[in-house]
Write a protein that holds these residues in place. Structure first.
Motif, PDB file in Angstrom:
ATOM      1  N   ALA A  77       0.982  -1.088  -0.134  1.00 17.58           N
ATOM      2  CA  ALA A  77      -0.079  -0.060   0.027  1.00 17.58           C
ATOM      3  C   ALA A  77       0.837   1.384   0.068  1.00 17.58           C
ATOM      4  CB  ALA A  77      -0.848  -0.134   1.122  1.00 17.58           C
ATOM      5  N   PRO A  78       1.794   1.444   0.871  1.00 16.79           N
ATOM      6  CA  PRO A  78       2.624   2.593   0.711  1.00 16.79           C
ATOM      7  C   PRO A  78       3.260   2.787  -0.533  1.00 16.79           C
ATOM      8  CG  PRO A  78       3.734   1.131   2.167  1.00 16.79           C
ATOM      9  CD  PRO A  78       2.471   0.578   1.941  1.00 16.79           C
ATOM     10  N   VAL A  79       3.837   1.907  -1.012  1.00 19.99           N
ATOM     11  CA  VAL A  79       4.422   2.159  -2.478  1.00 19.99           C
ATOM     12  C   VAL A  79       3.498   2.371  -3.407  1.00 19.99           C
ATOM     13  CG1 VAL A  79       5.904   0.740  -4.133  1.00 19.99           C
ATOM     14  CG2 VAL A  79       6.219   0.218  -1.785  1.00 19.99           C
ATOM     15  N   ARG A  80       2.475   1.684  -3.432  1.00 18.84           N
ATOM     16  CA  ARG A  80       1.589   1.874  -4.678  1.00 18.84           C
ATOM     17  C   ARG A  80       0.860   3.301  -4.642  1.00 18.84           C
ATOM     18  NH1 ARG A  80      -1.565  -2.716  -6.897  1.00 18.84           N
ATOM     19  NH2 ARG A  80      -3.306  -1.434  -6.559  1.00 18.84           N
ATOM     20  N   ILE A  81       0.427   3.692  -3.353  1.00 20.91           N
ATOM     21  CA  ILE A  81      -0.093   5.145  -2.911  1.00 20.91           C
ATOM     22  C   ILE A  81       1.009   6.282  -3.425  1.00 20.91           C
ATOM     23  CG2 ILE A  81      -1.167   6.552  -1.411  1.00 20.91           C
ATOM     24  CD1 ILE A  81      -2.380   4.302   0.092  1.00 20.91           C
ATOM     25  N   ALA A  82       2.063   6.068  -2.840  1.00 23.92           N
ATOM     26  CA  ALA A  82       3.243   6.894  -3.223  1.00 23.92           C
ATOM     27  C   ALA A  82       3.127   6.987  -4.756  1.00 23.92           C
ATOM     28  CB  ALA A  82       4.408   6.626  -2.602  1.00 23.92           C
ATOM     29  N   GLN A  83       3.166   6.188  -5.548  1.00 27.54           N
ATOM     30  CA  GLN A  83       3.257   5.994  -6.864  1.00 27.54           C
ATOM     31  C   GLN A  83       2.070   6.519  -7.597  1.00 27.54           C
ATOM     32  OE1 GLN A  83       4.362   2.031  -8.021  1.00 27.54           O
ATOM     33  NE2 GLN A  83       6.522   2.316  -7.520  1.00 27.54           N
ATOM     34  N   ALA A  84       0.842   6.134  -7.049  1.00 25.17           N
ATOM     35  CA  ALA A  84      -0.301   6.660  -7.907  1.00 25.17           C
ATOM     36  C   ALA A  84      -0.922   7.732  -7.708  1.00 25.17           C
ATOM     37  CB  ALA A  84      -1.485   5.561  -7.882  1.00 25.17           C
ATOM     38  N   HIS A  85      -0.382   8.279  -6.186  1.00 23.10           N
ATOM     39  CA  HIS A  85      -0.886   9.429  -5.779  1.00 23.10           C
ATOM     40  C   HIS A  85       0.273  10.359  -5.057  1.00 23.10           C
ATOM     41  CE1 HIS A  85      -4.898   7.724  -6.429  1.00 23.10           C
ATOM     42  NE2 HIS A  85      -4.282   6.454  -5.639  1.00 23.10           N
ATOM     43  N   PRO A  86       1.119  10.928  -5.905  1.00 28.30           N
ATOM     44  CA  PRO A  86       2.318  11.533  -5.018  1.00 28.30           C
ATOM     45  C   PRO A  86       2.062  12.905  -4.421  1.00 28.30           C
ATOM     46  CG  PRO A  86       2.031  12.064  -7.515  1.00 28.30           C
ATOM     47  CD  PRO A  86       0.772  10.925  -7.199  1.00 28.30           C
ATOM     48  N   ASP A  87       0.728  13.234  -4.459  1.00 23.07           N
ATOM     49  CA  ASP A  87       0.401  14.368  -3.609  1.00 23.07           C
ATOM     50  C   ASP A  87      -0.378  14.132  -2.520  1.00 23.07           C
ATOM     51  OD1 ASP A  87      -1.922  13.664  -4.996  1.00 23.07           O
ATOM     52  OD2 ASP A  87      -2.724  15.684  -5.102  1.00 23.07           O
ATOM     53  N   ALA A  88      -0.453  12.750  -2.136  1.00 19.05           N
ATOM     54  CA  ALA A  88      -1.336  12.425  -1.064  1.00 19.05           C
ATOM     55  C   ALA A  88      -0.643  12.830   0.331  1.00 19.05           C
ATOM     56  CB  ALA A  88      -1.457  10.665  -0.816  1.00 19.05           C
ATOM     57  N   ARG A  89      -1.435  12.837   1.185  1.00 17.33           N
ATOM     58  CA  ARG A  89      -1.163  12.806   2.662  1.00 17.33           C
ATOM     59  C   ARG A  89      -1.790  11.836   3.488  1.00 17.33           C
ATOM     60  NH1 ARG A  89      -0.635  18.740   5.414  1.00 17.33           N
ATOM     61  NH2 ARG A  89       0.647  19.503   3.684  1.00 17.33           N
ATOM     62  N   ILE A  90      -1.298  11.477   4.405  1.00 17.75           N
ATOM     63  CA  ILE A  90      -1.631  10.058   5.145  1.00 17.75           C
ATOM     64  C   ILE A  90      -1.621  10.296   6.636  1.00 17.75           C
ATOM     65  CG2 ILE A  90      -0.747   7.744   5.968  1.00 17.75           C
ATOM     66  CD1 ILE A  90      -0.840   8.193   3.003  1.00 17.75           C
ATOM     67  N   VAL A  91      -3.077   9.814   7.144  1.00 18.90           N
ATOM     68  CA  VAL A  91      -3.316   9.983   8.573  1.00 18.90           C
ATOM     69  C   VAL A  91      -3.288   8.679   9.268  1.00 18.90           C
ATOM     70  CG1 VAL A  91      -4.913  10.550  10.423  1.00 18.90           C
ATOM     71  CG2 VAL A  91      -4.755  11.990   8.335  1.00 18.90           C
ATOM     72  N   VAL A  92      -2.570   8.466  10.213  1.00 16.98           N
ATOM     73  CA  VAL A  92      -2.523   7.091  10.967  1.00 16.98           C
ATOM     74  C   VAL A  92      -2.979   7.387  12.350  1.00 16.98           C
ATOM     75  CG1 VAL A  92      -1.192   5.087  11.840  1.00 16.98           C
ATOM     76  CG2 VAL A  92      -0.603   6.364   9.776  1.00 16.98           C
ATOM     77  N   THR A 150       7.280  -1.137  13.064  1.00 22.60           N
ATOM     78  CA  THR A 150       7.705  -1.717  11.828  1.00 22.60           C
ATOM     79  C   THR A 150       6.733  -1.099  10.509  1.00 22.60           C
ATOM     80  OG1 THR A 150       8.537  -3.713  12.785  1.00 22.60           O
ATOM     81  CG2 THR A 150       8.234  -3.738  10.320  1.00 22.60           C
ATOM     82  N   PRO A 151       5.535  -1.268  10.559  1.00 26.96           N
ATOM     83  CA  PRO A 151       4.668  -0.856   9.212  1.00 26.96           C
ATOM     84  C   PRO A 151       4.744   0.992   9.310  1.00 26.96           C
ATOM     85  CG  PRO A 151       3.292  -1.638  11.163  1.00 26.96           C
ATOM     86  CD  PRO A 151       4.597  -2.160  11.591  1.00 26.96           C
ATOM     87  N   LEU A 152       4.914   1.693  10.417  1.00 29.35           N
ATOM     88  CA  LEU A 152       5.113   2.800  10.328  1.00 29.35           C
ATOM     89  C   LEU A 152       6.264   3.476   9.667  1.00 29.35           C
ATOM     90  CD1 LEU A 152       3.880   4.439  13.742  1.00 29.35           C
ATOM     91  CD2 LEU A 152       2.860   5.003  11.558  1.00 29.35           C
ATOM     92  N   ALA A 153       7.281   2.620   9.964  1.00 29.13           N
ATOM     93  CA  ALA A 153       8.643   3.156   9.290  1.00 29.13           C
ATOM     94  C   ALA A 153       8.339   2.791   7.883  1.00 29.13           C
ATOM     95  CB  ALA A 153       9.689   2.137   9.765  1.00 29.13           C
ATOM     96  N   ARG A 154       7.648   1.891   7.153  1.00 33.24           N
ATOM     97  CA  ARG A 154       7.430   1.720   5.924  1.00 33.24           C
ATOM     98  C   ARG A 154       6.768   3.005   5.308  1.00 33.24           C
ATOM     99  NH1 ARG A 154       6.211  -3.965   7.128  1.00 33.24           N
ATOM    100  NH2 ARG A 154       4.034  -3.386   7.225  1.00 33.24           N
ATOM    101  N   TRP A 155       5.725   3.327   5.930  1.00 30.83           N
ATOM    102  CA  TRP A 155       5.024   4.461   5.333  1.00 30.83           C
ATOM    103  C   TRP A 155       5.665   5.969   5.461  1.00 30.83           C
ATOM    104  CZ3 TRP A 155       0.542   4.634   3.119  1.00 30.83           C
ATOM    105  CH2 TRP A 155      -0.358   3.588   3.171  1.00 30.83           C
ATOM    106  N   ARG A 156       6.550   6.114   6.571  1.00 35.24           N
ATOM    107  CA  ARG A 156       7.207   7.243   6.775  1.00 35.24           C
ATOM    108  C   ARG A 156       8.430   7.298   5.885  1.00 35.24           C
ATOM    109  NH1 ARG A 156       6.220  11.645   9.374  1.00 35.24           N
ATOM    110  NH2 ARG A 156       5.713  10.438  11.325  1.00 35.24           N
ATOM    111  N   GLU A 157       8.902   6.310   5.198  1.00 36.40           N
ATOM    112  CA  GLU A 157       9.889   6.067   4.111  1.00 36.40           C
ATOM    113  C   GLU A 157       9.349   6.795   2.918  1.00 36.40           C
ATOM    114  OE1 GLU A 157      13.008   3.152   1.571  1.00 36.40           O
ATOM    115  OE2 GLU A 157      11.341   2.420   2.842  1.00 36.40           O
ATOM    116  N   ARG A 158       8.070   6.670   2.494  1.00 34.74           N
ATOM    117  CA  ARG A 158       7.487   7.082   1.219  1.00 34.74           C
ATOM    118  C   ARG A 158       6.728   8.148   1.509  1.00 34.74           C
ATOM    119  NH1 ARG A 158       8.875   3.800  -2.953  1.00 34.74           N
ATOM    120  NH2 ARG A 158       9.492   1.751  -2.037  1.00 34.74           N
TER     121      ARG A 158
END
Length: 279
Positions: A84-99, A157-165
């Motif tokens: 999900a973080p990879v796909r969203i970063a690629q498809a929606h480069p202006d996206a913001r993420i709330v956790v 661990t999952p937060l780190a994946r999202w933070r990277e993207r």
């Protein structure tokens, strides 16, 4: 031209995402998908009854969006997805993420109680269920991934994946206890971050919130094909808001909290804030 989403509430489950999404739906600067959890960007997770896998169907969820600044969806299992973080970063480069996060032990217990009500969980012994290993296999579950509660205690661990993207201000971690202690102030702060009117009238009363968006939701539903309308479960809100259904020994809560602290050593770096003392 169909506008694509640019705000994703990615989890965690049982952490207040439904209430937050209900607030977002009321805001005049936000177009929120009528299907809250399409989970389109997480093909690495088992499909659920409401999962949308077809790209055209996913686009239809936002086809009626107008000039609203924000187009949003809220798929709580995105948090744990590797794709999900990879796909969203690629498809929606202006996206913001709330956790949204809460005490992980309480999150797991709440999820276990929910799954007992929905039939996803068959084990009525909370200790054997909540402490099961990932080697356990399930034959009757509609979402087996969600039954590995110990695995879900790891937020870092999952937060780190999202933070990277989504570095810096593109990702915002909100704590359940802080937000819902003063939801109006919390939502104003979130609105400022999103660049939308922080003074728009928003209700956090469930009944009033539903009434406020009823006409908009009905129009959105009319614009969807029948196979997508069938993905909305009218009983879901009742099940999700149901009373606790299991007695949880305090010793089990303590074990879950201790385990959560152990597996979240990297939480501060990934979340951008310290591990809460109350957790």
């Amino acid at each position: 031209m169909v506008k694509s989403p640019n705000l994703f509430v990615v989890g965690a489950p049982r952490c207040g995402t439904t209430s937050l999404f209900a607030a977002l739906k009321q805001h005049p600067d936000v177009y929120a998908s009528v299907l809250k959890e399409p989970h389109f960007h997480a093909p690495d997770l088992p499909a659920q009854p409401h999962t949308v896998s077809d790209p055209d169907d996913y686009a239809r969820l936002f086809a009626a969006a107008g000039e609203q600044r924000i187009r949003a969806e809220a798929s709580v299992w995105y948090l744990y997805s590797h794709e999900a973080p990879v796909r969203i970063a690629q498809a929606h480069p202006d996206a913001r993420i709330v956790v949204l996060l809460r005490n992980p032990a309480e999150m797991a217990i709440s999820l276990y109680e929910l799954y007992l009500r929905t039939g996803n969980e068959a084990d009525i012994d909370p200790e054997s269920a909540l402490l099961r290993t990932r080697q356990t296999r399930f034959d009757t579950s509609y979402f087996p991934f969600g039954l590995h509660y110990l695995h879900l205690l790891d937020f870092a661990t999952p937060l780190a994946r999202w933070r990277e993207r989504f570095p810096g201000e593109r990702l915002r971690v909100v704590l359940f206890d802080e937000f819902y202690r003063a939801p109006e102030a919390g939502f104003r702060a979130l609105s400022d971050w999103l660049g939308i009117d922080p003074h728009a009238p928003i209700s956090f009363d469930a009944k009033r919130a539903r009434e406020a968006v009823r006409m908009t939701a009905m129009k959105q539903l009319r614009d969807l094909p029948e196979h997508l309308r069938r993905k909305l479960n009218p009983n879901a809100s009742r099940l999700h808001a149901g009373k606790a259904s299991a007695a949880i020994p305090e010793a089990l809560r303590t074990r879950l909290r201790d385990h959560a602290r152990e597996v979240n050593a990297g939480f501060a770096a990934a979340a951008g804030r310290a591990w809460p003392e109350a957790w």
